[in-house]
Design an enzyme around this catalytic site. Structure first.
Site, PDB file in Angstrom:
ATOM      1  N   LYS A  50       0.932  -1.217   0.015  1.00 57.49           N
ATOM      2  CA  LYS A  50       0.116  -0.037  -0.027  1.00 57.49           C
ATOM      3  C   LYS A  50       0.932   1.429  -0.089  1.00 57.49           C
ATOM      4  O   LYS A  50       0.579   2.012  -0.570  1.00 57.49           O
ATOM      5  CB  LYS A  50      -0.950   0.040   1.198  1.00 57.49           C
ATOM      6  CG  LYS A  50      -2.198  -0.993   1.158  1.00 57.49           C
ATOM      7  CD  LYS A  50      -2.658  -1.104   2.541  1.00 57.49           C
ATOM      8  CE  LYS A  50      -3.810  -2.000   2.677  1.00 57.49           C
ATOM      9  NZ  LYS A  50      -4.688  -2.099   3.611  1.00 57.49           N
ATOM     10  N   GLN A  86      -5.426  -1.542   9.835  1.00 53.34           N
ATOM     11  CA  GLN A  86      -5.192  -2.869   8.979  1.00 53.34           C
ATOM     12  C   GLN A  86      -5.603  -3.998   9.851  1.00 53.34           C
ATOM     13  O   GLN A  86      -5.389  -4.074  11.138  1.00 53.34           O
ATOM     14  CB  GLN A  86      -3.637  -3.043   8.937  1.00 53.34           C
ATOM     15  CG  GLN A  86      -3.323  -4.176   8.254  1.00 53.34           C
ATOM     16  CD  GLN A  86      -3.885  -4.368   6.868  1.00 53.34           C
ATOM     17  OE1 GLN A  86      -3.802  -3.408   6.304  1.00 53.34           O
ATOM     18  NE2 GLN A  86      -4.245  -5.689   6.326  1.00 53.34           N
ATOM     19  N   ASP A 100     -11.574   2.389   3.670  1.00 51.68           N
ATOM     20  CA  ASP A 100     -11.697   1.029   3.859  1.00 51.68           C
ATOM     21  C   ASP A 100     -13.233   0.643   3.482  1.00 51.68           C
ATOM     22  O   ASP A 100     -13.530  -0.288   3.135  1.00 51.68           O
ATOM     23  CB  ASP A 100     -11.260   0.233   5.065  1.00 51.68           C
ATOM     24  CG  ASP A 100     -10.032  -0.585   4.664  1.00 51.68           C
ATOM     25  OD1 ASP A 100      -9.627  -0.839   3.700  1.00 51.68           O
ATOM     26  OD2 ASP A 100      -9.581  -1.152   6.018  1.00 51.68           O
TER      27      ASP A 100
END
Length: 295
Positions: A53, A97, A120
């Site tokens: 990422k 995460q 997200d």
């Protein structure tokens, strides 16, 4: 023999588009979009994913930084980190995460993220807006799957789509997305309690596997000419590999590719698109915040 839905090529095209958007955005006098990733502990898979990422964001011109914490951080302290990022006007996107350590409740942390920074797309507000077709941040994996289909010019109008897996991250939001009026698929969601699963999967024009079991979907479960999308990433013991394992999807790739019209590989498929769509969500978040603060 199926054509390959090449995640590497398709994700690169998305990243190129986002990079061009970011360049135009900064050329107009705006600051670069800002993404902050929160990583707890040292899970090797999470570490690798976050590095990917960071690389993607850097190449697209997005200001990205990963905030790392030991896995013994308390839930209260982690919520404090999220709150600080929520109130920081320079931060456009926040990504915590997953998975988190067992002593931290994932849902509490996700719910604490400002929905306007939830790149997200996991916050209940964004999932609810997706369900009713309102503008929202779309979870990156379902977003990436639909983008793969669109960029490959696969017609979804009237398709019967069968999703195997009902997670909040993939199965449920993907079902809602595929039913939107610009996609117009007819959707069935199957799961561990579905009776005669193969009877459903054999009817699918579009079959998506997201169950987390290596080679779970075999050729006899797939309709001739189906589009098959594999979300699974599973470690399979393989002594011939230096690491002692190889990555495999939920689809028996070699068998199913003989029947499908299109198929995604693992690795090199959906995972790369997930990372690319995160960049798109971050760019969109920056646009939203600029609209909010504009005079």
């Amino acid at each position: 023999m199926a054509q390959i839905l090449n995640g590497k090529e398709l994700a690169q095209s998305v990243r190129n588009d986002v990079a061009a958007e970011v360049q135009a955005w900064t050329d107009s006098g705006q600051r670069p979009p800002c993404l902050r990733v929160v990583l707890i502990g040292s899970n090797p898979a999470s570490e690798a994913y976050v590095r990917g990422k960071e690389k993607d964001a850097r190449e697209a011109g997005i200001d990205s930084e990963t905030l790392r914490f030991d896995d013994d951080i308390s839930e209260a302290d982690l919520l404090g980190v999220v709150d600080r990022l929520n109130t920081d006007p320079s931060v456009d996107g926040i990504l915590v995460q997953l998975p988190l350590p067992d002593h931290i409740d994932d849902r509490s942390v996700i719910d604490a993220i400002d929905p306007e920074k939830d790149v997200d797309g996991f916050h209940p507000e964004n999932l609810g807006r997706l369900l009713i077709g309102a503008p929202s941040f779309i979870p990156a994996t379902p977003f990436g799957i639909v983008e793969m289909l669109k960029r490959s010019k696969i017609e979804t109008e009237g398709m019967r789509a069968v999703i195997v897996g009902r997670s909040n991250i993939v199965g449920k939001p993907l079902a809602a997305l595929l039913m939107q009026r610009d996609i117009n698929a007819t959707v069935t969601v199957c799961h561990s309690r579905t009776r005669n699963l193969a009877a459903h999967t054999r009817e699918a024009d579009l079959l998506v596997a997201a169950v987390g079991r290596a080679n779970f979907i075999t050729a006899d479960m797939v309709k001739e000419g189906a589009v098959v999308v594999d979300v699974g990433i599973n470690r399979v013991d393989d002594e011939s590999r230096d690491k002692g394992y190889r990555l495999a999807g939920d689809i028996d790739f070699e068998g199913v590719r003989e029947k499908a019209s299109w198929i995604t590989p693992v690795p090199g498929g959906v995972g790369l698109m997930t990372r690319a769509m995160l960049l798109k969500n971050t760019m969109n978040a920056a646009r939203r915040h600029a609209d909010v603060v504009a005079p």
